[in-house]
Design a protein around this motif. Structure first.
Motif, PDB file in Angstrom:
ATOM      1  N   GLU A  46       3.857   5.106   9.253  1.00  0.00           N
ATOM      2  CA  GLU A  46       2.435   4.757   9.694  1.00  0.00           C
ATOM      3  C   GLU A  46       1.927   4.220   8.439  1.00  0.00           C
ATOM      4  O   GLU A  46       1.280   3.279   8.385  1.00  0.00           O
ATOM      5  CB  GLU A  46       1.788   5.960  10.245  1.00  0.00           C
ATOM      6  CG  GLU A  46       2.184   6.570  11.828  1.00  0.00           C
ATOM      7  CD  GLU A  46       1.303   7.719  12.165  1.00  0.00           C
ATOM      8  OE1 GLU A  46       0.627   8.311  11.413  1.00  0.00           O
ATOM      9  OE2 GLU A  46       1.807   7.977  13.398  1.00  0.00           O
ATOM     10  N   LEU A  47       2.092   4.945   7.494  1.00  0.00           N
ATOM     11  CA  LEU A  47       1.345   4.538   6.104  1.00  0.00           C
ATOM     12  C   LEU A  47       2.009   3.555   5.544  1.00  0.00           C
ATOM     13  O   LEU A  47       1.473   2.377   5.009  1.00  0.00           O
ATOM     14  CB  LEU A  47       1.471   5.720   5.117  1.00  0.00           C
ATOM     15  CG  LEU A  47       0.628   5.779   3.905  1.00  0.00           C
ATOM     16  CD1 LEU A  47      -0.865   5.867   4.330  1.00  0.00           C
ATOM     17  CD2 LEU A  47       0.869   7.118   3.031  1.00  0.00           C
TER      18      LEU A  47
ATOM     19  N   ILE B 281       1.934  -2.757   4.499  1.00  0.00           N
ATOM     20  CA  ILE B 281       2.370  -3.747   4.762  1.00  0.00           C
ATOM     21  C   ILE B 281       1.438  -4.801   5.457  1.00  0.00           C
ATOM     22  O   ILE B 281       1.160  -5.990   5.076  1.00  0.00           O
ATOM     23  CB  ILE B 281       3.589  -3.903   5.745  1.00  0.00           C
ATOM     24  CG1 ILE B 281       4.751  -3.069   5.007  1.00  0.00           C
ATOM     25  CG2 ILE B 281       4.061  -5.208   6.251  1.00  0.00           C
ATOM     26  CD1 ILE B 281       5.854  -2.607   5.994  1.00  0.00           C
ATOM     27  N   TYR B 282       0.538  -4.044   6.364  1.00  0.00           N
ATOM     28  CA  TYR B 282      -0.412  -5.007   7.049  1.00  0.00           C
ATOM     29  C   TYR B 282      -1.742  -5.088   5.905  1.00  0.00           C
ATOM     30  O   TYR B 282      -2.112  -6.408   5.898  1.00  0.00           O
ATOM     31  CB  TYR B 282      -1.499  -4.126   7.991  1.00  0.00           C
ATOM     32  CG  TYR B 282      -2.476  -4.762   8.674  1.00  0.00           C
ATOM     33  CD1 TYR B 282      -2.459  -5.735   9.723  1.00  0.00           C
ATOM     34  CD2 TYR B 282      -3.832  -4.498   8.132  1.00  0.00           C
ATOM     35  CE1 TYR B 282      -3.451  -6.533   9.977  1.00  0.00           C
ATOM     36  CE2 TYR B 282      -5.005  -4.990   8.889  1.00  0.00           C
ATOM     37  CZ  TYR B 282      -4.725  -5.851   9.839  1.00  0.00           C
ATOM     38  OH  TYR B 282      -5.803  -6.316  10.235  1.00  0.00           O
ATOM     39  N   SER B 283      -2.042  -4.293   5.054  1.00  0.00           N
ATOM     40  CA  SER B 283      -2.988  -4.744   3.886  1.00  0.00           C
ATOM     41  C   SER B 283      -2.481  -5.849   3.099  1.00  0.00           C
ATOM     42  O   SER B 283      -3.262  -6.748   2.633  1.00  0.00           O
ATOM     43  CB  SER B 283      -3.309  -3.526   3.264  1.00  0.00           C
ATOM     44  OG  SER B 283      -4.039  -3.641   2.258  1.00  0.00           O
ATOM     45  N   TRP B 284      -1.264  -5.721   2.684  1.00  0.00           N
ATOM     46  CA  TRP B 284      -0.557  -6.490   1.813  1.00  0.00           C
ATOM     47  C   TRP B 284      -0.683  -7.910   2.417  1.00  0.00           C
ATOM     48  O   TRP B 284      -0.834  -9.003   1.581  1.00  0.00           O
ATOM     49  CB  TRP B 284       0.608  -6.181   1.369  1.00  0.00           C
ATOM     50  CG  TRP B 284       1.683  -7.155   0.729  1.00  0.00           C
ATOM     51  CD1 TRP B 284       1.581  -7.415  -0.529  1.00  0.00           C
ATOM     52  CD2 TRP B 284       2.867  -7.865   1.428  1.00  0.00           C
ATOM     53  NE1 TRP B 284       2.666  -8.574  -0.828  1.00  0.00           N
ATOM     54  CE2 TRP B 284       3.247  -8.638   0.244  1.00  0.00           C
ATOM     55  CE3 TRP B 284       3.462  -7.756   2.479  1.00  0.00           C
ATOM     56  CZ2 TRP B 284       4.453  -9.330   0.227  1.00  0.00           C
ATOM     57  CZ3 TRP B 284       4.586  -8.632   2.811  1.00  0.00           C
ATOM     58  CH2 TRP B 284       5.029  -9.297   1.697  1.00  0.00           C
TER      59      TRP B 284
ATOM     60  N   LEU C 292      -0.275   2.139  -4.683  1.00  0.00           N
ATOM     61  CA  LEU C 292      -1.182   3.014  -5.362  1.00  0.00           C
ATOM     62  C   LEU C 292      -2.498   3.292  -4.615  1.00  0.00           C
ATOM     63  O   LEU C 292      -2.793   4.645  -4.661  1.00  0.00           O
ATOM     64  CB  LEU C 292      -1.522   2.251  -6.792  1.00  0.00           C
ATOM     65  CG  LEU C 292      -2.328   3.236  -7.753  1.00  0.00           C
ATOM     66  CD1 LEU C 292      -1.725   4.419  -8.012  1.00  0.00           C
ATOM     67  CD2 LEU C 292      -2.875   2.144  -9.005  1.00  0.00           C
ATOM     68  N   HIS C 293      -3.098   2.418  -3.982  1.00  0.00           N
ATOM     69  CA  HIS C 293      -4.321   2.805  -3.152  1.00  0.00           C
ATOM     70  C   HIS C 293      -3.890   3.802  -1.909  1.00  0.00           C
ATOM     71  O   HIS C 293      -4.616   4.818  -1.846  1.00  0.00           O
ATOM     72  CB  HIS C 293      -4.944   1.458  -2.839  1.00  0.00           C
ATOM     73  CG  HIS C 293      -6.025   1.598  -1.616  1.00  0.00           C
ATOM     74  ND1 HIS C 293      -7.302   1.922  -2.164  1.00  0.00           N
ATOM     75  CD2 HIS C 293      -6.157   1.825  -0.217  1.00  0.00           C
ATOM     76  CE1 HIS C 293      -8.117   2.069  -1.018  1.00  0.00           C
ATOM     77  NE2 HIS C 293      -7.315   2.213   0.030  1.00  0.00           N
ATOM     78  N   LEU C 294      -2.914   3.363  -1.252  1.00  0.00           N
ATOM     79  CA  LEU C 294      -2.508   4.162  -0.296  1.00  0.00           C
ATOM     80  C   LEU C 294      -2.094   5.866  -0.896  1.00  0.00           C
ATOM     81  O   LEU C 294      -2.440   6.866  -0.204  1.00  0.00           O
ATOM     82  CB  LEU C 294      -1.447   3.854   0.770  1.00  0.00           C
ATOM     83  CG  LEU C 294      -1.715   2.795   1.230  1.00  0.00           C
ATOM     84  CD1 LEU C 294      -0.258   2.092   1.693  1.00  0.00           C
ATOM     85  CD2 LEU C 294      -2.480   2.989   2.477  1.00  0.00           C
ATOM     86  N   ALA C 295      -1.474   5.739  -2.090  1.00  0.00           N
ATOM     87  CA  ALA C 295      -1.102   7.196  -2.457  1.00  0.00           C
ATOM     88  C   ALA C 295      -2.447   7.997  -2.849  1.00  0.00           C
ATOM     89  O   ALA C 295      -2.223   9.136  -2.890  1.00  0.00           O
ATOM     90  CB  ALA C 295       0.202   6.989  -3.689  1.00  0.00           C
TER      91      ALA C 295
ATOM     92  N   ASP D  87      -3.158  12.158   1.755  1.00  0.00           N
ATOM     93  CA  ASP D  87      -2.576  13.299   1.521  1.00  0.00           C
ATOM     94  C   ASP D  87      -1.095  13.114   1.707  1.00  0.00           C
ATOM     95  O   ASP D  87      -0.476  13.105   2.910  1.00  0.00           O
ATOM     96  CB  ASP D  87      -2.985  14.501   2.463  1.00  0.00           C
ATOM     97  CG  ASP D  87      -2.236  15.792   2.345  1.00  0.00           C
ATOM     98  OD1 ASP D  87      -1.524  15.936   1.393  1.00  0.00           O
ATOM     99  OD2 ASP D  87      -2.313  16.756   2.928  1.00  0.00           O
ATOM    100  N   MET D  88      -0.276  12.910   0.685  1.00  0.00           N
ATOM    101  CA  MET D  88       0.993  12.468   0.520  1.00  0.00           C
ATOM    102  C   MET D  88       1.910  13.603   0.839  1.00  0.00           C
ATOM    103  O   MET D  88       3.203  13.586   0.735  1.00  0.00           O
ATOM    104  CB  MET D  88       1.434  11.759  -0.754  1.00  0.00           C
ATOM    105  CG  MET D  88       0.552  10.382  -0.775  1.00  0.00           C
ATOM    106  SD  MET D  88       0.673   9.424   0.336  1.00  0.00           S
ATOM    107  CE  MET D  88       2.488   8.780   0.034  1.00  0.00           C
TER     108      MET D  88
END
Length: 140
Positions: free
Chosen positions: A11-12, A17-20, A32-35, A39-40
């Motif tokens: 999901e993440l 990928i969508y954002s990129w 980096l933004h997602l991480a 909550d990883m």
């Protein structure tokens, strides 16, 4: 890792990928933004990183691999469908340890959660056709 940790990683990775695809930022900045905004602790981090990084690195190869099964040009795909198909194609071609039925089911679930109303049917149809070539050894 538990299946739930892999599902969350997918999901993440899909969101990344969508954002990129949409904003053109580097995959490193997206990661980096997602991480830093999620909550990883309940995510298979290595799997997430592999999916995100390898999809970006092999995007041309993935598009070539899935193109014969689309029924339209890749440029005509909805961005979320394109991201899901790229992610699933990466798993089908690079992660032979993940059974193809799991890859397809996870892609369908991603399409149901993030895609348009009928996109899960499209994703399912494309991957059902693609798996006959991409994973023919599993079907024998």
């Amino acid at each position: 890792m538990k299946p739930a940790a892999r599902r969350k990683a997918r999901e993440l990775a899909l969101q990344g990928i969508y954002s990129w695809q949409m904003n053109g930022n580097t995959i490193e900045s997206v990661e980096l933004h997602l991480a830093t905004t999620n909550d990883m602790s309940k995510i298979d981090l290595a799997f997430f990183q592999e999916l995100l990084r390898d999809t970006a690195k092999k995007v041309v190869e993935l598009d070539v691999a899935i193109k014969p099964y689309l029924g339209r040009l890749p440029e005509e795909l909805d961005p979320i469908e394109k991201a899901i198909l790229r992610l699933a194609t990466l798993e089908l071609t690079q992660r032979i340890d993940v059974p193809y039925k799991v890859v397809i089911n996870e892609a369908i679930e991603l399409a149901k959660s993030f895609g348009a109303e009928e996109s899960h049917k499209f994703v399912n149809g494309v991957l059902d056709k693609a798996v006959k070539t991409l994973r023919r050894h599993e079907l024998s």
